[in-house]
Design an enzyme around this catalytic site. Structure first.
Site, PDB file in Angstrom:
ATOM      1  N   ASP A  88       0.858  -1.186   0.000  1.00 59.59           N
ATOM      2  CA  ASP A  88       0.000   0.000   0.000  1.00 59.59           C
ATOM      3  C   ASP A  88       0.892   1.232   0.000  1.00 59.59           C
ATOM      4  O   ASP A  88       1.543   1.537   1.001  1.00 59.59           O
ATOM      5  CB  ASP A  88      -0.926  -0.001   1.215  1.00 59.59           C
ATOM      6  CG  ASP A  88      -1.852   1.206   1.207  1.00 59.59           C
ATOM      7  OD1 ASP A  88      -2.601   1.364   0.232  1.00 59.59           O
ATOM      8  OD2 ASP A  88      -1.817   1.991   2.169  1.00 59.59           O
ATOM      9  N   THR A 109       3.232   9.441   2.387  1.00 59.67           N
ATOM     10  CA  THR A 109       4.350   9.572   3.305  1.00 59.67           C
ATOM     11  C   THR A 109       5.110   8.271   3.495  1.00 59.67           C
ATOM     12  O   THR A 109       6.339   8.272   3.573  1.00 59.67           O
ATOM     13  CB  THR A 109       3.851  10.070   4.678  1.00 59.67           C
ATOM     14  OG1 THR A 109       3.160  11.307   4.507  1.00 59.67           O
ATOM     15  CG2 THR A 109       5.007  10.281   5.639  1.00 59.67           C
ATOM     16  N   ASP A 162      -7.304   3.705  -0.972  1.00 56.59           N
ATOM     17  CA  ASP A 162      -7.083   3.452   0.449  1.00 56.59           C
ATOM     18  C   ASP A 162      -8.374   3.571   1.248  1.00 56.59           C
ATOM     19  O   ASP A 162      -8.611   2.801   2.191  1.00 56.59           O
ATOM     20  CB  ASP A 162      -6.021   4.408   1.011  1.00 56.59           C
ATOM     21  CG  ASP A 162      -6.329   5.874   0.720  1.00 56.59           C
ATOM     22  OD1 ASP A 162      -7.003   6.168  -0.269  1.00 56.59           O
ATOM     23  OD2 ASP A 162      -5.869   6.735   1.495  1.00 56.59           O
ATOM     24  N   ARG A 163      -9.250   4.494   0.851  1.00 59.66           N
ATOM     25  CA  ARG A 163     -10.504   4.688   1.580  1.00 59.66           C
ATOM     26  C   ARG A 163     -11.428   3.487   1.391  1.00 59.66           C
ATOM     27  O   ARG A 163     -12.092   3.049   2.341  1.00 59.66           O
ATOM     28  CB  ARG A 163     -11.179   5.974   1.108  1.00 59.66           C
ATOM     29  CG  ARG A 163     -10.323   7.209   1.353  1.00 59.66           C
ATOM     30  CD  ARG A 163     -10.912   8.471   0.742  1.00 59.66           C
ATOM     31  NE  ARG A 163     -12.072   8.935   1.512  1.00 59.66           N
ATOM     32  CZ  ARG A 163     -12.774  10.001   1.178  1.00 59.66           C
ATOM     33  NH1 ARG A 163     -12.459  10.706   0.089  1.00 59.66           N
ATOM     34  NH2 ARG A 163     -13.801  10.380   1.920  1.00 59.66           N
ATOM     35  N   THR A 206       6.486  27.660  25.287  1.00 59.51           N
ATOM     36  CA  THR A 206       6.121  27.561  23.873  1.00 59.51           C
ATOM     37  C   THR A 206       5.979  26.113  23.420  1.00 59.51           C
ATOM     38  O   THR A 206       5.060  25.777  22.667  1.00 59.51           O
ATOM     39  CB  THR A 206       7.159  28.289  23.004  1.00 59.51           C
ATOM     40  OG1 THR A 206       7.251  29.647  23.428  1.00 59.51           O
ATOM     41  CG2 THR A 206       6.756  28.258  21.534  1.00 59.51           C
TER      42      THR A 206
END
Length: 269
Positions: free
Chosen positions: A11, A15, A114-115, A191
């Site tokens: 798959d 990324t 993928d969905r 921060t």
């Protein structure tokens, strides 16, 4: 490993690339490597075969492969990997491939593979209606009706993308780890904690709010499943996730392959 008849599931995401090896319905191993469109087929093959060897899996035992990709240029790359190094032509999930799920999107061709794979795997394990939350490169919410139809969903920038935009566009804000801040409550007093609070708790609240909205559309009894690289922490913090399934995409590939199965290399020999 001497057992023949293995399935290689790949798959390709924006990324990372998830790779799983199956013997029947059993997933033997799972790997993840970084997505790089500049890599050649031989380079990816060296990575994949090396990972298989490290798990004592012989490439010669792979008898079939199934592939999905949200990065179109890498489809041909991994087709070449499968043919040259495993001697199989992969089933590429896309238009014309049976999934067993009715797609009610206005234009089904617009839905990423993928969905649909997530819906296939979720339906195999859980009774609909279903809400699938993918916390990956994008934050994607998908809905499956009580009848088992894929309805559509919602897409937002993923936590990694949104954080990178913040770090790069705000000169005084430096990169921080994307984790739950080590503070009491949500008020950061430096921060780093302030950024972690805004990112981590903010995304958890987005997940909770969107799940609430989806349930109002498809049913309050909907089962909510989370997947994706950021699922573990954000999903738990949101308080609305019923199940975390990190390899939903790979299991969907295996199920789609089985649904479209043709005589294997071993059977033709």
């Amino acid at each position: 490993m001497n057992s023949p008849g293995l399935l290689l599931a790949i798959d390709v995401g924006n990324t990372s690339i998830a790779i799983g090896v199956y013997r029947g319905a059993d997933r033997l191993v799972t790997f993840r490597i970084a997505t790089d469109q500049d890599n050649l087929a031989d380079e990816y093959a060296m990575l994949v075969t090396g990972l298989l060897r490290a798990s004592d899996i012989d490439a010669a035992d792979v008898r079939a492969a199934v592939l999905s990709s949200t990065v179109p240029p890498l489809i041909q790359t991994f087709e070449a990997v499968c043919r040259r190094y495993f001697g199989v032509t992969p089933l590429v999930v896309g238009t014309g491939v049976k999934t067993g799920v009715r797609v009610r999107y206005d234009n089904p061709r617009e839905v990423g593979p993928d969905r649909i794979l997530h819906a296939v795997a979720a339906l195999h394990r859980y009774k609909p209606p279903l809400i699938i939350v993918d916390l990956g490169t994008a934050l994607v919410f998908d809905a499956v009706s009580r009848e088992g139809d894929y309805l559509g969903g919602a897409i937002a920038p993923g936590i990694g993308i949104a954080s990178q935009a913040l770090f790069s566009r705000a000169a005084m804000l430096h990169r921080v780890s994307l984790q739950r801040p080590t503070i009491e409550g949500a008020i950061g007093r430096n921060t780093v904690h302030s950024m972690q609070s805004g990112i981590f708790f903010g995304y958890a609240e987005m997940v909770a709010g969107m799940v609430r909205r989806f349930k109002s559309d498809i049913g309050e009894d909907a089962t909510v499943i989370a997947t994706g690289g950021y699922a573990e922490g954000i999903a738990q913090e949101s308080g609305v996730i019923d199940h975390i399934e990190p390899d939903l995409n790979l299991d969907g590939l295996r199920l789609v392959h089985d649904l479209n199965q043709e005589p294997s290399k071993e059977a033709r020999a």
